[in-house]
Scaffold this motif. Structure first.
Motif, PDB file in Angstrom:
ATOM      1  N   VAL A   2      -5.579   9.031  -0.757  1.00 25.61           N
ATOM      2  CA  VAL A   2      -5.779   7.902  -1.664  1.00 25.61           C
ATOM      3  C   VAL A   2      -4.836   6.800  -1.226  1.00 25.61           C
ATOM      4  O   VAL A   2      -3.645   7.039  -1.030  1.00 25.61           O
ATOM      5  N   ALA A   3      -5.353   5.597  -1.070  1.00 24.61           N
ATOM      6  CA  ALA A   3      -4.520   4.421  -0.794  1.00 24.61           C
ATOM      7  C   ALA A   3      -4.460   3.611  -2.077  1.00 24.61           C
ATOM      8  O   ALA A   3      -5.483   3.242  -2.638  1.00 24.61           O
ATOM      9  N   HIS A   4      -3.251   3.364  -2.531  1.00 23.97           N
ATOM     10  CA  HIS A   4      -3.011   2.581  -3.754  1.00 23.97           C
ATOM     11  C   HIS A   4      -2.477   1.237  -3.277  1.00 23.97           C
ATOM     12  O   HIS A   4      -1.365   1.135  -2.797  1.00 23.97           O
ATOM     13  N   ALA A   5      -3.300   0.206  -3.397  1.00 22.65           N
ATOM     14  CA  ALA A   5      -2.973  -1.108  -2.837  1.00 22.65           C
ATOM     15  C   ALA A   5      -2.823  -2.153  -3.928  1.00 22.65           C
ATOM     16  O   ALA A   5      -3.540  -2.123  -4.932  1.00 22.65           O
ATOM     17  N   VAL A  58       0.832  -1.201   0.000  1.00 19.74           N
ATOM     18  CA  VAL A  58       0.000   0.000   0.000  1.00 19.74           C
ATOM     19  C   VAL A  58       0.869   1.253   0.000  1.00 19.74           C
ATOM     20  O   VAL A  58       1.814   1.353   0.775  1.00 19.74           O
ATOM     21  N   HIS A  59       0.530   2.200  -0.867  1.00 13.08           N
ATOM     22  CA  HIS A  59       1.087   3.554  -0.827  1.00 13.08           C
ATOM     23  C   HIS A  59      -0.067   4.494  -0.503  1.00 13.08           C
ATOM     24  O   HIS A  59      -1.177   4.325  -1.014  1.00 13.08           O
ATOM     25  N   GLU A  60       0.195   5.496   0.317  1.00 17.08           N
ATOM     26  CA  GLU A  60      -0.803   6.530   0.595  1.00 17.08           C
ATOM     27  C   GLU A  60      -0.344   7.824  -0.057  1.00 17.08           C
ATOM     28  O   GLU A  60       0.816   8.211   0.043  1.00 17.08           O
ATOM     29  N   GLN A 113      -8.664   5.491   8.012  1.00 18.48           N
ATOM     30  CA  GLN A 113      -9.675   4.953   7.096  1.00 18.48           C
ATOM     31  C   GLN A 113      -9.299   5.443   5.717  1.00 18.48           C
ATOM     32  O   GLN A 113      -9.343   6.626   5.434  1.00 18.48           O
ATOM     33  N   PHE A 114      -8.865   4.561   4.852  1.00 24.66           N
ATOM     34  CA  PHE A 114      -8.424   4.916   3.517  1.00 24.66           C
ATOM     35  C   PHE A 114      -9.530   4.723   2.512  1.00 24.66           C
ATOM     36  O   PHE A 114     -10.372   3.845   2.652  1.00 24.66           O
ATOM     37  N   ARG A 115      -9.474   5.509   1.471  1.00 26.44           N
ATOM     38  CA  ARG A 115     -10.284   5.326   0.281  1.00 26.44           C
ATOM     39  C   ARG A 115      -9.278   5.208  -0.843  1.00 26.44           C
ATOM     40  O   ARG A 115      -8.378   6.026  -0.922  1.00 26.44           O
ATOM     41  N   GLY A 116      -9.406   4.231  -1.704  1.00 28.58           N
ATOM     42  CA  GLY A 116      -8.325   4.123  -2.646  1.00 28.58           C
ATOM     43  C   GLY A 116      -8.580   3.317  -3.884  1.00 28.58           C
ATOM     44  O   GLY A 116      -9.702   3.005  -4.229  1.00 28.58           O
ATOM     45  N   ALA A 117      -7.486   3.037  -4.527  1.00 33.13           N
ATOM     46  CA  ALA A 117      -7.482   2.292  -5.771  1.00 33.13           C
ATOM     47  C   ALA A 117      -6.491   1.154  -5.646  1.00 33.13           C
ATOM     48  O   ALA A 117      -5.516   1.250  -4.941  1.00 33.13           O
ATOM     49  N   CYS A 118      -6.777   0.053  -6.313  1.00 35.18           N
ATOM     50  CA  CYS A 118      -5.824  -1.052  -6.303  1.00 35.18           C
ATOM     51  C   CYS A 118      -5.377  -1.319  -7.712  1.00 35.18           C
ATOM     52  O   CYS A 118      -5.984  -0.883  -8.664  1.00 35.18           O
TER      53      CYS A 118
END
Length: 103
Positions: free
Chosen positions: A72-75, A63-65, A98-103
């Motif tokens: 944005v959390a990129h998982a 995960v990168h934030e 609490q992350f909101r993100g994209a994988c």
């Protein structure tokens, strides 16, 4: 939603366009093989959210934030669950955040 792009610039532009539609709490799942452009889309999303953070693949760290109008959390969920679409255990939860993100 499915989008075909023909260059990294066009792919990043799509990410920026997508970012303009996102709200805190939205989750974006990207699926594609190695080199498909998932991280380029995320870079566009991050830039579209007014961040200058360096965007790189989370393959080795999971995960990168990224900071911007909202985090944005990129998982990389492939390593956790076998494919992006299943969400994997604990998606969106990191202790204390609490992350909101994209994988």
């Amino acid at each position: 939603m499915e989008r075909v792009t023909r260059s990294p610039d066009e792919t990043e532009s799509f990410g920026r366009e997508l970012a303009s539609r996102l709200q805190p709490g939205d989750v974006v799942l990207l699926e594609g093989g190695l080199g498909a452009g998932k991280t380029v889309v995320v870079r566009g999303i991050v830039r579209g959210l007014d961040s200058t953070d360096h965007v790189s693949s989370p393959t080795f760290v999971l995960v990168h934030e990224y900071r911007g109008r909202f985090p944005v959390a990129h998982a990389d969920l492939y390593r956790l669950s076998g494919h992006c679409g299943s969400g994997g255990p604990g998606f969106g939860r990191v202790p204390g955040r609490q992350f909101r993100g994209a994988c």
